[in-house]
Design a protein around this motif. Sequence first.
Motif, PDB file in Angstrom:
ATOM      1  N   ARG A  28       0.539  -1.308   0.345  1.00  0.00           N
ATOM      2  CA  ARG A  28      -0.491   0.240   0.211  1.00  0.00           C
ATOM      3  C   ARG A  28       1.088   1.826  -0.080  1.00  0.00           C
ATOM      4  NH1 ARG A  28      -3.734   1.920  -2.134  1.00  0.00           N
ATOM      5  NH2 ARG A  28      -3.826  -0.654  -1.944  1.00  0.00           N
ATOM      6  N   ASP A 100      -8.594  -1.470  -4.248  1.00  0.00           N
ATOM      7  CA  ASP A 100      -8.919  -2.657  -5.078  1.00  0.00           C
ATOM      8  C   ASP A 100      -8.349  -2.909  -5.814  1.00  0.00           C
ATOM      9  OD1 ASP A 100      -8.980  -3.696  -1.739  1.00  0.00           O
ATOM     10  OD2 ASP A 100     -10.456  -3.549  -2.597  1.00  0.00           O
ATOM     11  N   LYS A 103      -5.769   0.097  -7.479  1.00  0.00           N
ATOM     12  CA  LYS A 103      -5.092   0.234  -6.636  1.00  0.00           C
ATOM     13  C   LYS A 103      -4.717   2.355  -5.957  1.00  0.00           C
ATOM     14  CE  LYS A 103      -3.099  -4.026  -5.688  1.00  0.00           C
ATOM     15  NZ  LYS A 103      -4.566  -5.325  -5.076  1.00  0.00           N
ATOM     16  N   ASP A 105      -4.162   6.072  -4.020  1.00  0.00           N
ATOM     17  CA  ASP A 105      -3.745   6.032  -3.554  1.00  0.00           C
ATOM     18  C   ASP A 105      -4.117   7.431  -3.066  1.00  0.00           C
ATOM     19  OD1 ASP A 105      -0.388   4.033  -3.025  1.00  0.00           O
ATOM     20  OD2 ASP A 105      -1.128   4.842  -5.272  1.00  0.00           O
TER      21      ASP A 105
END
Lengths: 410, 290, 293
Positions: A28, A100, A103, A105
């Motif tokens: 992450r 998910d 991805k 941020d």
Amino acid sequence: MPVRKWMLTRRVLGQAGAATALAAVVGRPARADRPYRIGALNPITGAGSTYGSGMQKTILFALEEVKRAGGVDGRPIEVYAEDTQTSPDAAVLAARKLIDANKVDAIIGTWSSSVSLAVLPITNEANCLLLHTSSAPALSTPAQNPKHLAWRFQAASHQIGDAYAAIAAHEKASRAAAMAFNNDVQIASVGFFRSAWEKAGGKLPNPVVYEPNRTSYAAELQQALSEKPDFLVVSGYVPDTSIILREAYEAGNTAKIVIPGWAMGPATVKALGAEVLEGLIVVDAVPDAGSAAFKTFDAAYRAATGNPGSSNIYAAMCYDMVAVLTLAMQKAGPSADNAAIAQVIPEVANPPGQAVSSFAEGRKLLQAGQKINYEGASGPIDFDERGDVTPVFGVSVFHDGKLEQRYLLK
Amino acid sequence: MSAAVGLNLAVAGLIQGLLIALAGLAVSLCFAVARFPNAATGDFMTFAAYAGVAAQAWTGSLLAGAASAVLLTAGLAVASYVLVFRNFRGRSLVAPLIASIGLAFLLRSVLTFFVGFDQHSFHVPIARAIVFAGARVRPIDLWLAGTSAVTLLAVLAVLFLTPIGRRMRAVADNPELARASGIRARAVMLTLWTLIGACSAVGGVMLGLQTVVVPEMGWNLLLPAFAAAVLGGVGNPTGAVLAGIALGLVQALSTPLVGFTYQTAISFILLIATLVLRPQGLLGRAEPVR
Amino acid sequence: MQGYLTAVGTVGGIYALLALGLNLQYGFTGLINFGVVAFYAVGAYTSALLALRGVPFVLDFAAAAVLAALFAWPLGVMCLRLRDDYLAIVTLAFAEILRTVIVSEEWLTNGTRGIPGIPRPFSGLGAAAGGFAYLALVLAAMLAGVSLTVRLVGSPFGRLIQAIRDDEDAVRSVGKSPARCKLVVFMIGAGLTGLAGALYAHYLTYISPDQFVPLLTFYVWIAVIMGGAGRVGGAIAGAALLTLFLEGSRFLRDVLPFVSEVQMASLRLAAIGLMLILFTLYRPQGLLGRVAR
């Protein structure tokens, strides 16, 4: 897959970036060898649709501008777009998909409070930034925003309520009244108006709360005007406000009417005309239509949508979100994670520092190691310790078919 | 509540009631002859409002706009019969009902695909209301009342004074018998759907003139329109109009007692209560129009 | 991706439970319930409010199902003797009345502000494991719904309700009361719907009145019609198909850059509308169904 993909990687990172590009796509905390991904999550359909597509287009052209200015050093950016449908459950799945599957941020541009409240637990869990335009007070409480990852670019309800009271005082109102669209934000803002106005010694009858999608608001108006007020706040959205303003005119209303900027669009002027709108007071978080950031935004917005930038305050906020986020990324450096980026958001947005009105200007100064203070299109963009923007309200009056800015409330 | 306040509430209720009545009329016609509640009625109205706005912008005349709206929407209604509803003859009413919901979604999304979600409006002069014995009446209210009356009379004239109307009522009463006695369903149904489209169009244009033109405008009026059609007695067009007006009045006049948020709910509660106590509707007879 | 798939699975499972409830009512008994969202809301609010007062989860879920079934009782008593289409309109109206009550009665429901911070079972396990555990819970509830439906349909009572659907007068002539049977089915279906509502509330952790709009009812109808009314597997297949479609259109958008997000929203609704029309026209028995209705 992404809407628009910026492959700045090679150019910016050179060989080193290419060599490590394979290394990590998982994990992450954003890394220098992985593009920073932004999810534009906007109300394209549903109640927020008046603003949503303009917001999304703005995010895209603002990122395009960042790219033209050379991009964030060491950080290529990708963007993915989604629709919240102005509905919390659709928004939750959209946010899940962005986080998910894509991805991302950071998620930027959630509009209604119910959507932001539903998305916030998900972004917190994923250490994802959430930049939103919702007014609900709960969004910036320590319970809901423990990691300081959520940032509010819109005035909170209490700030709007205080602004109404300040305008009432400025207009020397003696009897005030208020109407609110039946939702959290509108009811809260007239509620805060009432408490601020009564604290200042005024009196306000119970605000009239009206339902959306009615064919007429004549009965509601009659109730609101029953005490013969000389000052009426109508806190709603574009369609219902259009109907109410028209019916108030037809009923021979003499009270000064104040509406929030988001309830007024180009369609309102087209529908009602100069005579009905004459004297209407509009309070808006665009403080200074002359600000440099606003001018850049306005020109780009006109090119992208054909409408003036002043018609979509939320798009202006999205413009500022992109600028603030990319400047913070620039300052935090290529290997910073979201916690580090969030930490420097006030450092690039708040004084002290040299005022800048675009990513390009700020990037140069940051590269030179100077302090900056971003002054945006939707306001000066200064955050308090809770992550709420401190708005400056512009008060405009409709005169001879045009909206003229009269004074500022700070 | 002073008399003037009550009077103005009644005027506001009457205007809302007329809009519900026009939509209810279109629902009721379909209910009577085609025997299912047509959930696409609301979106026929929306389509008419957009068509009217576009035609007005193009020709510069409100009358031309309204006329084109009526023609186009009648065409749309006939097309929806030919392409969709015709094929449900002899099946339970659930199938056409579901299909009409599908049609409603399809129409609205085709509309928003091309024109987006922004608000539009008709160009009409906005005038101050005239105070008449304490009641504020707007010129547009008189127009609405006049148009509704003319529309209702026209529909009744077609139903009761023309040969096709007689056949239509025969089909409504007993489709098998009508078929057995040689009434050709085709002409009857085409006329019916033309009428449904025209009524929806008048309702949609009136709604657009009263409010603003947005994609969900007609859909939002659907449930009150259903309520009017059921309360008026299924298949009783006059009853639907009167029930629509009554619903509008009840909604407006109940606000001093129940507040503004419950006023729509009141009409639905009334609907449920009526159905339980008098399933044939307020003005209904045991059988549809005869 | 895993987290997203878990989320989609959870939401799909909740849709499946809703479809099972409606399938029992419409598919097996012929009751046109257009108020699905009302019983869903009753379940969601019941469970959320109880959980926030410290009542254990098991009791919250049970109370949600029971209360939703109880809400169905007066409506059923009043309306099940009415014509089919009247029930449709009455239930649609009931859902709107209920939504208005939720909006207006702030002392109970927190009005338009909604209820944030609803606790979620298994949240202590962390994001990934907790999500999985919740998915398992939803799927378990779904399987319970399936087994309930199968048992009910296979019982003498089940044959009776299907006979009512096909020919009510014949059932009446052999001395059985169709209204009574319909009421029982209506309440069981509402109970399943209420349970789905509870699962939804605890999953989302935030509920507000604008989540309980009629569109949801129509989604459930689409699932039942696509899958095949009157087939147990039909409800599940329909819900899976609906979820696949709703979520798949997101990814479709990613690969169709020339379609704007606004247009995609229109296309999504258009496809749903078109599917409803085409299925009722050409495949009324649904994908899995055999019985022509």
